[in-house]
Design a protein around this motif. Structure first.
Motif, short mmCIF file in Angstrom:
data_model
loop_
_atom_site.label_atom_id
_atom_site.label_comp_id
_atom_site.label_asym_id
_atom_site.label_seq_id
_atom_site.Cartn_x
_atom_site.Cartn_y
_atom_site.Cartn_z
N SER A 34 0.83 -1.20 0.00
CA SER A 34 0.00 0.00 0.00
C SER A 34 0.86 1.25 0.00
O SER A 34 0.39 2.34 -0.28
N LEU A 35 2.16 1.10 0.30
CA LEU A 35 3.04 2.28 0.36
C LEU A 35 4.47 1.82 0.13
O LEU A 35 4.87 0.74 0.59
N ARG A 36 5.21 2.63 -0.60
CA ARG A 36 6.65 2.35 -0.76
C ARG A 36 7.42 3.66 -0.58
O ARG A 36 7.12 4.66 -1.21
N ILE A 37 8.39 3.65 0.30
CA ILE A 37 9.26 4.81 0.48
C ILE A 37 10.68 4.33 0.18
O ILE A 37 11.18 3.42 0.84
N VAL A 38 11.28 4.91 -0.85
CA VAL A 38 12.64 4.51 -1.20
C VAL A 38 13.62 5.48 -0.52
O VAL A 38 13.50 6.70 -0.67
N CYS A 39 14.57 4.94 0.23
CA CYS A 39 15.54 5.78 0.91
C CYS A 39 16.81 5.80 0.06
O CYS A 39 17.64 4.89 0.15
N ASP A 40 16.95 6.81 -0.78
CA ASP A 40 18.10 6.79 -1.68
C ASP A 40 19.32 7.50 -1.09
O ASP A 40 20.43 7.32 -1.56
N GLU A 41 19.14 8.28 -0.06
CA GLU A 41 20.30 8.98 0.50
C GLU A 41 21.08 8.08 1.45
O GLU A 41 22.23 7.77 1.23
N ALA A 42 20.44 7.70 2.53
CA ALA A 42 21.09 6.79 3.45
C ALA A 42 20.09 5.71 3.79
O ALA A 42 18.90 5.99 3.93
N LYS A 43 20.56 4.49 3.88
CA LYS A 43 19.60 3.40 4.08
C LYS A 43 18.93 3.50 5.44
O LYS A 43 19.55 3.96 6.42
N ALA A 44 17.66 3.07 5.45
CA ALA A 44 16.93 3.06 6.71
C ALA A 44 17.34 1.81 7.49
O ALA A 44 17.61 0.76 6.91
N THR A 45 17.44 1.95 8.79
CA THR A 45 17.81 0.79 9.62
C THR A 45 16.66 0.40 10.54
O THR A 45 16.51 -0.76 10.87
N VAL A 46 15.89 1.40 10.98
CA VAL A 46 14.77 1.13 11.87
C VAL A 46 13.62 2.05 11.48
O VAL A 46 13.84 3.12 10.91
N LYS A 71 -0.24 7.83 12.10
CA LYS A 71 -0.26 9.11 11.40
C LYS A 71 1.05 9.30 10.63
O LYS A 71 1.05 9.73 9.48
N TYR A 72 2.15 9.05 11.30
CA TYR A 72 3.46 9.20 10.68
C TYR A 72 4.18 7.85 10.66
O TYR A 72 3.86 6.95 11.43
N ILE A 73 5.15 7.79 9.77
CA ILE A 73 6.16 6.74 9.91
C ILE A 73 7.45 7.47 10.28
O ILE A 73 7.82 8.46 9.64
N ILE A 74 8.08 7.00 11.33
CA ILE A 74 9.36 7.59 11.73
C ILE A 74 10.45 6.56 11.42
O ILE A 74 10.29 5.37 11.73
N SER A 75 11.51 7.02 10.77
CA SER A 75 12.58 6.08 10.43
C SER A 75 13.93 6.59 10.93
O SER A 75 14.18 7.79 10.96
N GLY A 76 14.78 5.65 11.29
CA GLY A 76 16.16 5.98 11.67
C GLY A 76 17.08 5.45 10.60
O GLY A 76 16.81 4.43 9.98
N HIS A 77 18.17 6.20 10.34
CA HIS A 77 19.00 5.85 9.19
C HIS A 77 20.45 5.60 9.57
O HIS A 77 20.91 5.97 10.64
N GLU A 78 21.14 5.02 8.61
CA GLU A 78 22.56 4.67 8.72
C GLU A 78 23.42 5.90 9.05
O GLU A 78 24.44 5.79 9.72
N ASP A 79 23.03 7.07 8.53
CA ASP A 79 23.86 8.26 8.69
C ASP A 79 23.51 9.06 9.95
O ASP A 79 23.94 10.19 10.10
N GLY A 80 22.74 8.44 10.86
CA GLY A 80 22.45 9.11 12.12
C GLY A 80 21.26 10.05 12.07
O GLY A 80 20.98 10.73 13.05
N LEU A 92 8.33 14.46 5.30
CA LEU A 92 7.90 15.64 6.06
C LEU A 92 9.07 16.36 6.71
O LEU A 92 9.17 17.57 6.65
N ASP A 93 9.93 15.61 7.35
CA ASP A 93 10.97 16.27 8.14
C ASP A 93 12.15 15.31 8.35
O ASP A 93 11.99 14.10 8.25
N SER A 94 13.31 15.91 8.65
CA SER A 94 14.49 15.10 8.93
C SER A 94 15.38 15.83 9.93
O SER A 94 15.52 17.05 9.85
N VAL A 95 15.94 15.09 10.85
CA VAL A 95 16.78 15.70 11.88
C VAL A 95 18.05 14.86 12.02
O VAL A 95 17.98 13.62 12.04
#
Lengths: 732, 336
Positions: free
Chosen positions: B140-152, B160-169, B182-185
């Protein structure tokens, strides 16, 4: 708009090179052409003789000059003046420039007779330094720099709370901190890459020493500015004199100082030397020395035994009036400060000398009124002569006391800090050379005739020994014979000794108090004020314990037994702690705190430090990756008189009450701050929660509050099967 | 209370999870087997066989009906918790690093590893909560992480949201309906992998763990870093405890370096920090390898940890744990 090429400001191009004063650079980088005059030297200071005697003088001179090289045929030119006499100088041509350099080095300043001393200089140098205009005809008094107030180098002693400072070297950072007991150390200064190998305090804490490839730098004052710089390329170690007026630098590589490798403040004299002794006040070298090559001995298999270098090589007398170096097996050379001349122009011949130690304080021998410094030395058995331990008085070179010893395999000299005793730890082998035992020969330096007391009750080999600073008790560690190549290090025993109490209050014979067996301890660290001692196991993989002992424990009166009355000690183990991987132990200069640390110089496991009070109570521990050094800043000796000190000791109770109050007040303030901070955090958190829950609810989401989520215990049903009876029947 | 040692796995544990009631613990390990255990006594309830590669992740739906697992055999499998029957298997190009159900159990999220031309992706399946129903193959949804791979990754409150953590911190926020970024920190140090992301009970905030030796408490809405917990070891996992305001952090020296260090050097301890004051309050020893995952009982009565050493340790909190309170907390309670 960015300026285009056309309207770039052209002022830059009008820069006039001729206006720049390059003369300093020109001078610095002036290329000295091969002038063909490098092989010439100018010999000055010769006697003035008439022409008839000239040939004779030349012949005489040639004998000297040819000792360092070959002078060319007709290479000596001695001009005559109008009166037909020589001018007192000569031009000499050697066959090679290197010989000319040698001549300058070796012959300059050689006396010819009572009246005449040769001055030998390279012709090119005379030309360079003496060229017209280079030396002014008129005398100008040297410019005296106006006096500049220096920073107060000992301002840290004025701390209102009498806190101590320490230097922490971790990773690439070196920082000086105030000790704050339980709390994080309070930073005074923290710098990246302050040193290239290690840091060291001067003995009275005035300077912090940093080591660099180019040399040594001293730092100090409130601003931690550079106080002095001593250039010694490739320096490995430094050592200060006791009052920090002189500093010795050493490099394992001989110095290379010549025209192509100029080193600031060093002259050709320092070329090829390893040691330099400097005057800290002026920053100038006093004298330099080369390493004495010790003839390498070989072991049974013919492999050369690597000798451990003795450091410090140049040992200072307590008042730093003398510095001495031993030539192993031959002699001790004593130099007088500040001129650094050899005392009485000869070394003191002591055949076979293995080691020597200066008295750490000016000795006060019974009945000796004149000035003297003492050192203790020992020599091994030579042929049929017994081994000897001697005490020599300087400057008289009189041997105050000697003692003959037999079956000696090694000896170590341990002075007590007031120079009241010197203990010679003698490792003796039995006749068969199979078993070892240790004797302690204790010289009572202050008593009439320097009596020697022998402690020979020790059956095992003593591996460590330490006097109580300013006291008369000592601790030693013994070990059984090493079982050959055993994986487990042998167990050690720790023994405590104290003098007997005799009438008149003077210490009597040394008696054994107690031995603690089956330990692994190998290090003894006395509090600098005496009484307390830490006996620890360091640099070991298996054990890492620190025992805190009190030697003057005050028991309640009714528990005292008779034995304790006889000895000037009352032993009590206060605490035992463990510090994994501990490599170093440091008492603070006041004897209030002890730091133990695991240095990354030794291993990389759990580097960091622990801080204890003198009772062994852990105050603080910190793990820091790449932690290297923890050194307390030493303090200079107190300025208070004996009476004033006694007065303070008498009123200690009143003071301690005051200090306790201060500590409490400080802690309360700190606690209040922490509590305030926490209260604020809690409030912030609760209000944030309220806000977020409201926000999410207002968005129409249904989220259960946290509180409802809890509540209601879970019911767990568990079926337990129990075997009531079990029986076995054999059928058939 | 003495911890219960669950020694049913032959290789390193990768994830452990309590079900919503807290009576069952699911554990996955590199030995291809999924285990279910009773949390109160550590008895093994059963195993789920079928995977043919190391398992990286497990999650159970809120009703404890369905279980999702993912691993290095490039499949996500859906199981019926009660019977152990495999209901569905989705195949992918690369390994599955994380699966998680939405709060209502009707959506399943997964993350694929980045490898050989495959970019790391976060995808979502609609799930029919009936175990007998056919599950869809359509994402039903695909989000491709092309910058840094998602780990969690995980779903926020109300999905409401999907929150993801990435390889690059970094930590990213996506719209769970549209997949819009929406946002990245940059929550953790650059190039320090985010190793875990676990939710607070109401999913309005969460905690991340990272190799940069810190864990951060962040708000779901605006990705604000609320708290930072600093330790002396790389972290693999972090969990928020209900009832008490604590967080539990687990980690240790990377597995490849462990052979050269002793257990005391490896720092294989579960660390308890106060959630609000950010101060360490205690440690629990026991594992002799790094802690790969810590999970907290949903009612806050205990926690369990899965280690590189192949053990799951289940702890039940004692009374002093619940009695422990800072002075200011006690004041606060008195005021209520």
């Amino acid at each position: 708009m960015a300026p285009s090429y056309e309207n770039l400001p052209i002022e830059d191009d009008e820069f006039d090179e001729t206006e720049v004063d390059f003369s300093d650079l020109q001078e610095q980088y002036e290329v000295r052409l091969e002038e063909g005059l490098d092989a010439f030297v100018v010999v000055d200071g010769l006697p003035v003789v008439p022409e008839d005697n000239r040939a004779k003088l030349v012949k005489f001179l040639l004998r000297k000059l040819n000792s360092v090289g070959r002078v060319k045929d007709d290479g000596v030119h001695m001009p005559l003046n109008e009166e037909g006499k020589t001018e007192g100088y000569a031009f000499v041509e050697y066959s090679a420039p290197s010989e000319a350099v040698q001549a300058c080095k070796q012959l300059n300043g050689t006396p010819l007779d009572k009246k005449h001393t040769m001055a030998v200089n390279k012709l090119t140098d005379i030309d360079r330094y003496g060229r017209e205009g280079r030396i002014e005809e008129e005398y100008h008094p040297p410019q005296i720099e106006p006096f500049q107030q220096k920073e107060h180098l000992r301002s840290w002693l004025g701390d209102v709370d009498a806190r101590d400072q320490m230097v922490l070297y971790r990773g690439d950072k070196v920082g000086v901190f105030w000790n704050e007991k339980e709390d994080a150390p309070d930073v005074v200064v923290d710098r990246e890459n302050w040193t290239e190998s290690f840091v060291q305090w001067s003995p009275q804490g005035t300077y912090l020493t940093s080591i660099h490839a180019q040399g040594v730098q001293l730092w100090g004052g409130k601003a931690w500015s550079r106080q002095k710089r001593f250039s010694h390329p490739g320096v490995n170690l430094v050592d200060f004199s006791p009052n920090e007026n002189y500093i010795t630098t050493w490099s394992h590589r001989p110095l290379q100082v010549d025209e192509n490798h100029p080193v600031p403040s060093l002259s050709l004299e320092e070329d090829g030397k390893n040691y330099i002794i400097w005057d800290v006040a002026t920053g100038k070298p006093l004298r330099s020395f080369a390493t004495i090559d010790v003839p390498t001995t070989t072991d049974e298999e013919g492999q050369p035994i690597k000798k451990k270098m003795q450091w410090p090589t140049f040992k200072w007398s307590a008042d730093e009036k003398y510095v001495a170096r031993m030539t192993q097996g031959q002699s001790i050379s004593v130099y007088e400060l500040p001129r650094m001349n050899l005392l009485d122009k000869t070394s003191i011949k002591i055949e076979g000398v293995m080691d020597f130690e200066w008295a750490p304080a000016t000795p006060r021998r019974d009945g000796i009124k004149t000035y003297e410094q003492l050192f203790c030395y020992w020599t091994p058995e030579l042929g049929s002569n017994p081994a000897k331990v001697g005490l020599m008085s300087i400057p008289s070179r009189e041997i105050v006391r000697t003692r003959n010893l037999f079956n000696v395999s090694d000896a170590k000299l341990h002075w007590q800090s007031d120079a009241a005793y010197v203990c010679v730890k003698v490792d003796r082998h039995s006749k068969s050379k199979k078993s070892m035992a240790t004797n302690l020969e204790i010289f009572r330096v202050r008593e009439k005739g320097v009596p020697v007391e022998v402690v020979d009750s020790i059956k095992d080999k003593v591996i460590n020994f330490a006097w109580e600073p300013k006291g008369n008790r000592f601790v030693l560690i013994t070990t059984d014979e090493n079982p050959a190549q055993s994986a487990v290090p042998p167990k050690t025993s720790v023994s405590f000794f104290a003098p007997e109490k005799i009438k008149g209050g003077i210490p009597g014979n040394f008696k054994h108090i107690k031995t603690v067996e089956k330990k692994n301890s190998n290090a003894i660290h006395w509090s600098p004020k005496g009484r307390f001692v830490v006996v620890a196991t360091i640099l070991s993989q298996q054990s890492f314990d620190l025992d805190f002992w009190d030697l003057s424990f005050e028991k309640p009166k009714d528990e005292k037994d008779d034995k304790e009355k006889e000895l000037m000690a009352n032993l009590q183990l206060m605490n035992t702690v463990e510090h994994y991987g501990v490599t170093n132990i440091e008492w603070d200069p006041t004897g209030r705190y002890v730091a133990s640390y695991a240095s990354a110089f030794r291993h990389r496991m759990e580097n960091g430090y622990h801080l204890y009070d003198f009772k062994g109570q852990l105050l603080r521990e910190e793990h820091i990756d790449g932690f290297k050094q923890f050194i307390w800043r030493p303090r200079p000796p107190t300025l208070l008189s004996k009476e004033e000190q006694a007065e303070i000791r008498k009123n200690l109770r009143n003071y301690s009450k005051l200090f306790d109050e201060q500590d409490l007040a400080k802690k309360n303030t700190a606690n209040r701050q922490v509590v305030e901070h926490r209260r604020r955090l809690l409030q912030e958190w609760l209000s944030w929660r309220e806000y977020i829950v409201q926000l999410v609810k207002s968005e129409g989401w249904d989220i259960e509050g946290r509180k409802e989520d809890v509540g209601g215990g879970e019911v767990i049903e568990e079926v337990v099967e129990e075997i009531v009876e079990e029986s076995e029947e054999v059928i058939g | 209370m003495r911890p219960i040692l669950l020694s049913g796995h032959e290789r390193a544990l990768t994830q452990v999870k309590y079900n919503a009631d807290g009576d069952i613990i699911f554990s996955v390990s590199k030995d291809h087997v999924v285990c279910a255990w009773f949390s109160h006594n550590g008895e093994r309830l059963g195993t789920y066989h079928g995977h043919v590669g190391a398992l990286w992740t497990v999650d159970v739906d809120p009703t404890s009906t369905l279980l999702a697992t993912g691993g290095a055999d490039n499949t996500i499998r859906l199981w019926e918790v009660r019977t152990g029957k495999q209901l569905k298997s989705w195949e992918f190009g690369t390994a599955i690093k994380r699966v998680e159900f939405s709060p209502d159990g009707r959506q399943l999220l997964g993350i694929t590893e980045k490898r050989q031309g495959h970019l790391s992706t976060i995808f979502v399946y609609e799930i029919n909560p009936d175990p007998s129903a056919e599950q869809t193959d359509e994402q039903s949804l695909r989000i491709v992480c092309d910058e840094a791979k998602a780990t969690v990754a995980g779903f926020s409150y109300g999905a409401k949201y999907i929150i993801s953590g990435h390889e690059d911190g970094t930590v990213c926020q996506w719209d769970a309906k549209s997949g819009e970024f929406l946002d990245s920190v940059q929550a953790h140090e650059a190039d320090m992998q985010v190793t875990d992301l676990q939710w607070a009970p109401d999913r309005t905030y969460f905690i991340t763990a990272s190799k940069d030796k810190t864990a951060k408490l962040m708000s779901t809405n605006d990705l604000e870093i609320l708290k930072t917990y600093t330790t002396d070891t790389p972290l693999n996992s972090a969990a928020i405890t209900p009832v008490k305001d604590f967080v539990i952090l687990g980690g240790g020296q990377a597995a490849m370096d462990v052979t050269t260090t002793s257990a005391r050097q490896g720092k294989f301890e579960a660390r308890f920090y106060h959630k609000i004051f950010m101060e360490e309050i205690g440690r629990v020893r026991g594992h002799f390898g790094p802690l790969n995952y810590v999970a907290v009982h949903p009612k806050g009565t205990g926690y369990c940890s899965g280690g590189e050493d192949g053990y799951v340790r289940v702890h039940h909190f004692d009374k002093p744990y619940f009695d422990f309170m800072y002075e200011v907390e006690r004041e606060q309670q008195a005021n209520l």
